[in-house]
Design a protein around this motif. Structure first.
Motif, PDB file in Angstrom:
ATOM      1  N   CYS A  99      38.653 -62.169  87.732  1.00 33.11           N
ATOM      2  CA  CYS A  99      38.725 -60.793  87.236  1.00 33.11           C
ATOM      3  C   CYS A  99      37.332 -60.331  86.812  1.00 33.11           C
ATOM      4  O   CYS A  99      36.585 -61.090  86.199  1.00 33.11           O
ATOM      5  CB  CYS A  99      39.688 -60.716  86.050  1.00 33.11           C
ATOM      6  SG  CYS A  99      39.965 -59.016  85.524  1.00 33.11           S
ATOM      7  N   PHE A 109      36.803 -57.554  82.392  1.00 34.96           N
ATOM      8  CA  PHE A 109      36.300 -57.838  81.039  1.00 34.96           C
ATOM      9  C   PHE A 109      36.913 -56.943  79.965  1.00 34.96           C
ATOM     10  O   PHE A 109      36.200 -56.288  79.206  1.00 34.96           O
ATOM     11  CB  PHE A 109      34.766 -57.768  80.985  1.00 34.96           C
ATOM     12  CG  PHE A 109      34.109 -58.949  81.646  1.00 34.96           C
ATOM     13  CD1 PHE A 109      33.885 -60.110  80.924  1.00 34.96           C
ATOM     14  CD2 PHE A 109      33.723 -58.901  82.983  1.00 34.96           C
ATOM     15  CE1 PHE A 109      33.296 -61.218  81.526  1.00 34.96           C
ATOM     16  CE2 PHE A 109      33.138 -59.997  83.598  1.00 34.96           C
ATOM     17  CZ  PHE A 109      32.923 -61.158  82.866  1.00 34.96           C
ATOM     18  N   CYS A 110      38.234 -56.902  79.888  1.00 37.67           N
ATOM     19  CA  CYS A 110      38.880 -56.275  78.738  1.00 37.67           C
ATOM     20  C   CYS A 110      38.391 -57.075  77.519  1.00 37.67           C
ATOM     21  O   CYS A 110      38.292 -58.312  77.596  1.00 37.67           O
ATOM     22  CB  CYS A 110      40.398 -56.360  78.866  1.00 37.67           C
ATOM     23  SG  CYS A 110      40.978 -55.512  80.352  1.00 37.67           S
ATOM     24  N   TYR A 140      39.437 -58.191  74.780  1.00 40.36           N
ATOM     25  CA  TYR A 140      40.231 -59.245  74.135  1.00 40.36           C
ATOM     26  C   TYR A 140      40.479 -60.442  75.048  1.00 40.36           C
ATOM     27  O   TYR A 140      41.007 -61.457  74.608  1.00 40.36           O
ATOM     28  CB  TYR A 140      41.613 -58.687  73.720  1.00 40.36           C
ATOM     29  CG  TYR A 140      42.330 -58.008  74.877  1.00 40.36           C
ATOM     30  CD1 TYR A 140      43.018 -58.750  75.811  1.00 40.36           C
ATOM     31  CD2 TYR A 140      42.244 -56.632  75.050  1.00 40.36           C
ATOM     32  CE1 TYR A 140      43.619 -58.153  76.897  1.00 40.36           C
ATOM     33  CE2 TYR A 140      42.849 -56.015  76.125  1.00 40.36           C
ATOM     34  CZ  TYR A 140      43.534 -56.772  77.055  1.00 40.36           C
ATOM     35  OH  TYR A 140      44.100 -56.182  78.129  1.00 40.36           O
ATOM     36  N   GLN A 169      44.940 -61.324  89.221  1.00 41.91           N
ATOM     37  CA  GLN A 169      44.706 -60.882  87.841  1.00 41.91           C
ATOM     38  C   GLN A 169      44.691 -59.363  87.791  1.00 41.91           C
ATOM     39  O   GLN A 169      45.014 -58.762  86.793  1.00 41.91           O
ATOM     40  CB  GLN A 169      43.364 -61.431  87.350  1.00 41.91           C
ATOM     41  CG  GLN A 169      43.501 -62.495  86.299  1.00 41.91           C
ATOM     42  CD  GLN A 169      44.181 -63.738  86.822  1.00 41.91           C
ATOM     43  OE1 GLN A 169      43.791 -64.244  87.854  1.00 41.91           O
ATOM     44  NE2 GLN A 169      45.189 -64.211  86.135  1.00 41.91           N
TER      45      GLN A 169
HETATM   46 FE1  SF4 Z   1      41.306 -58.902  83.695  1.00 39.19          FE
HETATM   47 FE2  SF4 Z   1      43.855 -58.394  82.952  1.00 39.19          FE
HETATM   48 FE3  SF4 Z   1      42.238 -59.871  81.378  1.00 39.19          FE
HETATM   49 FE4  SF4 Z   1      41.795 -57.240  81.610  1.00 39.19          FE
HETATM   50  S1  SF4 Z   1      43.637 -58.210  80.740  1.00 39.19           S
HETATM   51  S2  SF4 Z   1      40.214 -58.889  81.729  1.00 39.19           S
HETATM   52  S3  SF4 Z   1      42.388 -56.878  83.774  1.00 39.19           S
HETATM   53  S4  SF4 Z   1      42.930 -60.415  83.440  1.00 39.19           S
END
Ligand code: SF4
Ligand code: 5AD
Length: 419
Positions: free
Chosen positions: A139, A142-143, A145, A183
């Motif tokens: 992925c 980089f959300c 959290y 992801q």
């Molecule tokens: Fe990637 Fe989903 Fe994690 Fe966001 S929540 S960084 S989209 S895996």
């Protein structure tokens, strides 16, 4: 994704004469495939390791830890759990060849790859009901959290033709359902092919009755995807669309790249194209800085959308992520818990209300198994991914049946197969 990866691991090690047992006391090799997305998941994996350590009284028995936990903290693990014989991160499963052929113990490799897709490996243990196809791995989102970009590395997409080939192979095995995994599936890009091309391509494979996908990101969910869904009956009318928070302020600090309004507009678009769509979601409560007002925004989106179901979590700081480094985990546990109870309660109301509307309808259900509570009853799943307890009628596991919905209790759905 871990279930799919476990099948890949099975497939690899079966080449070296191993076969699967669910009884740890009978095993020569015990593998724990771990998840670190929230602290609880990580704790569970570590507890399992401690539990399986006892089987190592027999020196021939080897114990391995796979997946995202070691990808995150290799050194600490080595120090605290020196008895582990094999430690492999999500991109290292081909190393089993070296480990098993050369009896190379202890063996540790958690390097992340920019390329690994395991696309030449056909998962061995597809059950009769569903087969996974990981169409992309990693992925780039980089959300703030989320630990996934650190444990699974950068995005890479599987060649289009290899996805179609896998789907064709699955169809020849008479497996009724395929789930396309990634992801962030709508970030799929291979040469000129995007995710909507993948959906369309797999939908065109003769013999695949149900197609699901998990999970799309609200950003980049295109009209083209919706059209493909609408035009292909075998793509389930269900979208798991992670919301995370209903507050634009929190969404921004989560780096989700959409606002409350963007999300609501997307849902409106989806419902316009596919009025009978079932929507499910993921919600995090208690993210740093979440005020009562922010939390109300989450409840507000839930009420406006009316999700069919939701996975709901308390924020859990993950070491190394942006949020853990730069934002104080300042919502007290008690408040996080209160908010969690509130979203769960609201979701139960919504699920129950949606389920009630189905009473009297005849739905196509894939019969999945026998009910744990009553051996005479079967359970199955609707296209919208709702579990139905089939109280009466002959249903064969692995086959589709028209089930008449006869009633509900709380969030459970009951039905029968008319004779
Ligand atoms: Fe990637 Fe989903 Fe994690 Fe966001 S929540 S960084 S989209 S895996
Ligand atoms: N804390 C709580 N929930 C999280 N998730 C991911 N990271 C965290 C975290 N640090 C949830 C998100 C995601 C789901 C797989 O797990 O809701 O969509």
């Amino acid at each position: 994704m871990n279930e799919a990866d476990s099948e890949i691991v099975s497939s690899i090690i079966e080449r070296y004469g191993y076969s699967r047992t669910m009884k740890p006391e009978a095993a020569d090799l015990i593998l724990v495939n771990s998840c670190t997305v929230r602290e609880n998941a990580e704790k569970r994996a570590i507890a399992r390791l401690a539990q399986y350590k006892g089987y190592k009284k027999d020196p021939e028995v080897k114990l391995g830890l796979l997946g995202c936990v070691p990808a995150r903290n290799k050194k600490k693990l080595q120090k605290e759990h020196p008895f582990i014989d094999i430690v492999l991160g999500p991109d290292s499963y081909r190393k089993f060849e070296e480990i098993l052929m050369q009896e190379h113990y202890p063996f540790r490799d958690t390097d992340l790859s920019k390329k690994e897709l395991y696309d030449d490996i056909l998962p061995q243990r597809q059950d009769e009901l569903n087969a996974w196809i990981a169409i992309m791995r990693g992925c780039n989102q980089f959300c703030s959290y989320c630990i996934v970009p650190y444990t699974r590395g950068r995005e890479r997409s599987r060649p289009f033709n290899s996805i179609i080939k896998a789907a064709e192979e699955i169809a020849t095995k008479n497996i009724p359902q395929v789930t396309l995994l990634g992801q962030n599936v709508n970030a799929y890009q291979y040469e000129e092919y995007s995710f909507s091309d993948v959906l369309k391509g797999v939908a065109g494979v003769q013999g695949i009755r149900r197609i699901r996908f998990m999970s799309p990101h609200p950003k980049g969910f295109t009209q083209k995807m919706l059209k493909v869904m609408r035009d292909n009956d075998n793509i389930c009318n269900h979208i798991h669309l992670p919301l995370q928070s209903g507050s634009s302020k929190i969404l921004e600090s989560m780096n989700r790249t959409y606002t409350k309004n963007d999300y609501l507009k997307l849902v409106e678009q989806i419902k316009k194209h596919i009025p009978e769509i079932a929507l499910t979601t993921d919600i995090i409560v208690g993210f740093p800085g979440e005020t009562d007002h922010d939390f109300k925004d989450t409840l507000d989106v839930m009420k406006k959308v009316g999700f069919d179901n939701a996975f709901m979590f308390q924020y859990s700081p993950r070491p190394g992520t942006y949020a853990a480094k730069h934002m104080e985990d300042n919502i007290p546990y008690k408040l996080k818990n209160e908010r969690l109870q509130k979203v769960i309660e609201l979701q139960h109301e919504h699920t129950a209300r949606k389920n009630k509307k189905l009473v009297g309808q005849k739905l196509e259900v894939l019969v999945e198994g026998t009910s744990k509570k009553d051996k005479n009853e079967k359970i199955g799943r609707t296209e919208s991914d709702k579990l139905v307890i089939i109280k009466a009628g002959q249903g064969k596991i692995g086959e589709f049946a028209k089930v008449k919905i006869t009633g509900t209790a709380g969030v459970s759905l009951f039905g029968e197969i008319p004779q």
